[in-house]
Design a protein around this motif. Structure first.
Motif, short mmCIF file in Angstrom:
data_model
loop_
_atom_site.label_atom_id
_atom_site.label_comp_id
_atom_site.label_asym_id
_atom_site.label_seq_id
_atom_site.Cartn_x
_atom_site.Cartn_y
_atom_site.Cartn_z
N LEU A 63 38.03 28.72 56.65
CA LEU A 63 38.83 29.37 55.61
C LEU A 63 40.17 28.66 55.41
N ASP A 64 40.74 28.13 56.48
CA ASP A 64 41.98 27.35 56.33
C ASP A 64 41.76 26.15 55.41
N ILE A 65 40.61 25.50 55.57
CA ILE A 65 40.28 24.36 54.71
C ILE A 65 40.12 24.82 53.27
N TRP A 66 39.42 25.95 53.07
CA TRP A 66 39.25 26.46 51.71
C TRP A 66 40.58 26.83 51.08
N GLY A 67 41.51 27.34 51.89
CA GLY A 67 42.83 27.65 51.36
C GLY A 67 43.52 26.43 50.78
N ARG B 190 47.71 31.11 55.16
CA ARG B 190 47.48 32.51 55.51
C ARG B 190 48.74 33.36 55.45
N LYS B 191 49.88 32.76 55.30
CA LYS B 191 51.13 33.52 55.34
C LYS B 191 51.35 34.25 54.02
N GLN C 112 44.39 37.88 58.45
CA GLN C 112 43.14 37.69 59.16
C GLN C 112 42.07 37.18 58.19
N ASP C 113 40.90 36.87 58.70
CA ASP C 113 39.88 36.22 57.89
C ASP C 113 39.49 37.01 56.64
N ALA C 114 39.26 38.33 56.78
CA ALA C 114 38.77 39.12 55.64
C ALA C 114 39.77 39.15 54.48
N PRO C 115 41.04 39.53 54.71
CA PRO C 115 41.99 39.51 53.58
C PRO C 115 42.28 38.10 53.08
N PHE C 116 42.25 37.11 53.99
CA PHE C 116 42.51 35.74 53.56
C PHE C 116 41.40 35.25 52.65
N LYS C 117 40.16 35.67 52.93
CA LYS C 117 39.04 35.30 52.06
C LYS C 117 39.22 35.90 50.67
N THR C 118 39.72 37.14 50.61
CA THR C 118 40.01 37.75 49.31
C THR C 118 41.05 36.95 48.55
N LEU C 119 42.08 36.50 49.25
CA LEU C 119 43.12 35.69 48.62
C LEU C 119 42.55 34.36 48.12
N LEU D 267 45.84 50.71 46.82
CA LEU D 267 45.68 49.39 47.40
C LEU D 267 46.31 49.36 48.79
N GLU D 268 45.75 48.51 49.64
CA GLU D 268 46.36 48.25 50.93
C GLU D 268 47.65 47.46 50.72
N PRO D 269 48.63 47.55 51.67
CA PRO D 269 49.89 46.81 51.49
C PRO D 269 49.69 45.32 51.24
N TRP D 270 48.73 44.71 51.97
CA TRP D 270 48.51 43.27 51.77
C TRP D 270 47.89 43.00 50.41
#
Length: 215
Positions: A53-57, A66-67, A108-115, A164-167
């Motif tokens: 996921l870091d690579i996909w970002g 992820r920040k 974390q992975d799940a919210p980062f994937k959404t982003l 919505l969640e805060p993130w």
């Protein structure tokens, strides 16, 4: 055996020892498991984790990775005129420092994937209302209705009929990944249907007196 045979020179093809050695080596260093792991953990965004996921970002252009900076939910000291949602009384609220507080989180992975998916879709959208609506429905599938309102005067609003969640709020408001046409001011509204006050004509989407809050 067919693939193994392609690696043996014809003059050695009838040597049982060489053929067996090549077959054994093919079994020992078979890369198919590693190729499958690479595809599932890195290249396939739906199943990627961690470094994948870091690579996909980086691929989709998320500069901060992820920040994500999320506004603090701290409520400052104030008086009754400010309303209960924006001020706290003595011994409960803290004095306003002049700048809104923020907190930086590593997703974390799940919210980062959404982003990542939001940024990927934003990269290819034409910024039309149907396209943005489709983007929102893909991101928040099964959560409720979410759509874009054209407010006129070069303004638009992302409307969510659920909390919505805060993130997620930070993704919408501060990450900069959700698209908007050039020169158009974008805002966001959360309308947690059916907990907002309304009249009978609204059907199941509004609550009566003493139950729903004003939007």
């Amino acid at each position: 055996m067919e693939n193994v045979a392609q690696t043996i020179l014809s003059q050695y093809a009838n040597s049982p020892t060489i053929v067996q050695l090549i077959q054994n080596m093919d079994g020992y260093i078979d890369p198919s498991a590693d190729i499958d792991a690479f595809y599932n953990l890195i290249w396939n965004v739906d199943s990627a984790v961690g470094m994948g996921l870091d690579i996909w970002g980086k691929i989709v252009g998320l500069e901060n990775g992820r920040k994500l900076t999320i506004p603090t939910t701290e409520i400052n000291f104030g008086f009754a005129e400010a309303g209960t949602a924006s001020a706290e009384p003595f011994d409960q609220g803290v004095f306003y420092s002049g700048t809104p507080g923020t907190q930086t989180y590593v997703l974390q992975d799940a919210p980062f994937k959404t982003l990542i998916l939001a940024k990927a879709m934003a990269n290819i959208t034409d910024c039309s209302i149907p396209s943005i609506n489709q983007l929102l429905q893909n991101l928040f599938a099964g959560r409720g209705r979410c759509y874009v309102n054209d407010l006129g005067n070069m303004q638009m609003r992302y409307t969510f009929e659920f909390a919505l969640e805060p993130w997620e709020v930070a993704v919408v408001q501060q990450s900069g990944v959700l698209p908007r046409p050039t020169g158009v001011l974008a805002s966001m509204a959360q309308i947690p249907v059916p907990n907002v006050f309304g009249f009978a004509e609204a059907g199941a989407s509004a609550a009566p007196f003493d139950q729903g809050v004003f939007y």
